[in-house]
Structure formats: structure tokens, C-alpha cells
Scaffold this active site. Structure first.
Site, short mmCIF file in Angstrom:
data_model
loop_
_atom_site.label_atom_id
_atom_site.label_comp_id
_atom_site.label_asym_id
_atom_site.label_seq_id
_atom_site.Cartn_x
_atom_site.Cartn_y
_atom_site.Cartn_z
N SER A 108 4.82 -15.57 -18.83
CA SER A 108 5.50 -16.09 -17.54
C SER A 108 3.98 -15.06 -16.39
CB SER A 108 6.66 -15.33 -17.80
OG SER A 108 6.71 -15.73 -16.34
N ASP A 145 10.06 -26.31 -16.44
CA ASP A 145 10.54 -25.22 -15.74
C ASP A 145 9.08 -25.92 -14.58
OD1 ASP A 145 9.28 -22.87 -15.33
OD2 ASP A 145 7.84 -22.29 -17.70
N HIS A 203 11.34 -22.33 -19.85
CA HIS A 203 10.55 -21.28 -19.50
C HIS A 203 12.12 -19.50 -20.32
CE1 HIS A 203 7.91 -18.52 -17.04
NE2 HIS A 203 9.53 -17.45 -17.03
#
Length: 307
Positions: free
Chosen positions: A149, A243, A273
Site C-alpha cells: 500500500s 481494490d 486491499h
């Protein structure tokens, strides 16, 4: 988007468990409240480190890091944690780092970079770069840059910045990374209301890092803003299909391919995610984490497993 069909029962169980400890409207809370909720969620999902893994907390020229090792490692994995540049630290991804160490045999250095909004861009990048330089010198071994991320953004930013400045970076492995794609189209619209991460949350995290408007030509902030994608290390991109960030990896993959780079993109169907936390409860997540660990080990040996 019919997530009931796209996402299997195991993954829905993970999503529901996350929802029990992490509010859907968390970004509307104060920073302190967000961090308290996130830290509690991390504790709920934490798994004990493998017994063979040892750790020590160190200072990397002023940046706190946690060093994981088992035996006599020959490679160093730099791990940059996720959390929107606002959340997380050495605690939040401790078990993930320990398992990467145990599964690859490499040391792992987890970086506790400064967080926004108290520390604006480029503070997080500066810490990531400082820690990477320190590790290359301190351990005298080649490096694999890994991040999930927001941490994927930092890993890529370090890889871009390192060209001509730091030798010995063997590869980068970017897990559902935020790379600075166009939030007005593609997966940002298709998955604007995805479980675990929404487009509005992406916009919040994008803005909170900066004083004033976010930059548009700074690859330290968003690697896709670079004008040169040549001479980057072999790259693995791993995304969750459900996502909003998914197409950042697609666009980055295209840029590296156009520049003649060695790059492979795995888009995991039915995953969301943050699925690394589901690696012990969801079959799809477990298999993806195994693919990631195998890739890190292979790339550390300068093997390209995707021909």
C-alpha cells in the site's frame, strides 16, 4: 459492482472481522482515534513470530527500524509498511516481516518512517531513503525493496531515487501499492466503494500528506509522476482485483515495459486491499503470500521466475 459474487465466503469473513474492529468511517475520526483503532485491529490479527526468527530494534541514522534475522542471511529485505502514510509502524506489520524472514532466509529491516499529517511530504520518503542507505552500508548485502500500500509507494520511490546513487538493489516487490494513478477513472471508479478501501479514503490519504496541493511532478511523492522509468530493478507488482488502487500497478507495469524493464504483474482475483492480514484465514490470501515470499527469495538470488 457485485462483490457478493466476486468475493468468496472466506474473504467476506475476513472483511467482517476487520469491520468489527475498524470503523467504516475511520477517516472522519481524529488522527489519534484512527491510530488507536488501527493499532487495535493489528493486535487482533497479529500472529506469533516463527520461533527461529530473532529481532532487535535499532536506529538507522536516526530512523527507528526493526531487524529480523534467522541464521546467517545473505540478503536484506527493506520492508515499508502500509497505512496511508498516517497509520502503522514497527508493530503493525511485525508478523508479516517475521514470516518473510522465516520463509526466505533473508534478514528483514522494517522501517518506522515518520507519519502524516504531523510530518508532511517528503518526511516519509526521507526516512525510507535514509534507512535504505544505512542498511546497505550496515549489513553490506544486496537489497530487495518490499512494501504494501503506502509502503509500496515508498519502496518504488526509493528504487527510482537510488538510480546513480546506491548500488546493490536487486529488485522491488510492490504489494497493492499506491503509485499516483489517475483517481478519476479506471479502478478508482470501478471499485470506488470496494470493501476495505474506498476512493474517498484514497483521496483523503493523498491530500493529508501535503502542505497545500499535492505535487504533480515529484516521484518521491508518487512514482508514476516520474518522467524516466528506465534502469529500475526487476519488479513484481501484486494487486487485489477488488481494490481502487489496482490500476496504479497496471499503469506502472506499462511504464516499465515501455522502458524495457523486467516487470511482472499479478492481479489476485476476489481479493481486497489489505489482504496480507488474511493470509492465515483465507485460502486465496495464503496462496498470494506464498507467491510473494517465493518471489522475494528468487529475486534475492537474481532469478527471474516469470519467463
Amino acid at each position: 459492482m457485485d462483490y457478493e459474487k466476486l468475493i468468496d465466503a472466506e474473504t467476506w469473513g475476513f472483511i467482517r472481522k476487520i469491520s468489527e474492529s475498524y470503523a467504516d468511517d475511520a477517516v472522519d475520526l481524529s488522527i489519534q482515534e484512527q491510530r488507536a483503532i488501527y493499532d487495535a485491529m493489528c493486535r487482533d490479527f497479529h500472529v506469533a513470530r516463527p520461533a527461529i526468527v530473532q529481532t532487535e530494534d535499532l536506529s538507522a541514522n536516526g530512523v527507528p527500524v526493526r531487524h529480523y534475522w534467522a541464521g546467517d542471511p545473505t540478503r536484506t529485505v527493506m520492508y515499508f509498511h502500509g497505512g496511508g502514510f498516517v497509520l502503522g509502524g514497527l508493530h503493525s506489520h511485525d508478523d508479516i516481516c517475521a514470516e518473510i524472514c522465516a520463509q526466505t532466509g533473508y534478514r528483514v529491516v522494517s522501517v518506522d518512517y515518520r507519519l502524516a499529517p504531523e510530518n508532511k511530504h517528503p518526511a516519509s520518503f526521507d526516512d525510507a531513503w535514509t534507512a535504505t542507505q544505512w542498511a546497505a552500508d550496515h549489513f553490506e548485502s544486496s537489497l530487495i525493496l518490499v512494501g504494501d500500500s503506502a509502503g509500496g509507494s515508498l519502496a518504488a520511490a526509493v528504487a527510482h531515487h537510488a538510480r546513480g546513487r546506491l548500488k546493490g538493489i536487486l529488485a522491488q516487490v510492490l504489494i497493492y501499492p499506491v503509485l499516483g494513478g489517475d483517481m478519476s477513472k479506471g479502478s478508482y471508479i470501478e471499485h470506488a466503494q470496494a470493501p476495505m478501501l474506498t476512493r474517498d479514503e484514497c483521496l483523503y490519504y493523498h491530500q493529508v500528506r501535503c502542505n497545500g496541493s499535492p505535487p504533480t511532478d515529484d516521484p518521491r511523492f508518487a512514482p508514476l509522476q516520474d518522467s524516466d522509468f528506465s534502469s529500475l530493478p526487476p519488479t513484481l507488482l501484486v494487486t487485489a482485483d477488488c481494490d481502487p488502487l489496482r490500476d496504479d500497478a497496471r499503469d506502472y507495469h506499462e511504464q516499465l515495459m515501455s522502458a524495457g524493464g523486467q516487470v511482472h504483474w499479478i492481479n489476485e482475483p476476489g481479493l481486497v486491499h489489505g489482504y496480507l492480514r488474511a493470509r492465515h484465514s483465507v485460502g486465496r490470501a495464503r496462496q498470494s503470500f506464498e507467491r510473494i515470499s517465493v518471489a522475494i527469495e528468487a529475486l534475492g538470488q537474481q532469478l527471474w521466475p516469470y519467463e
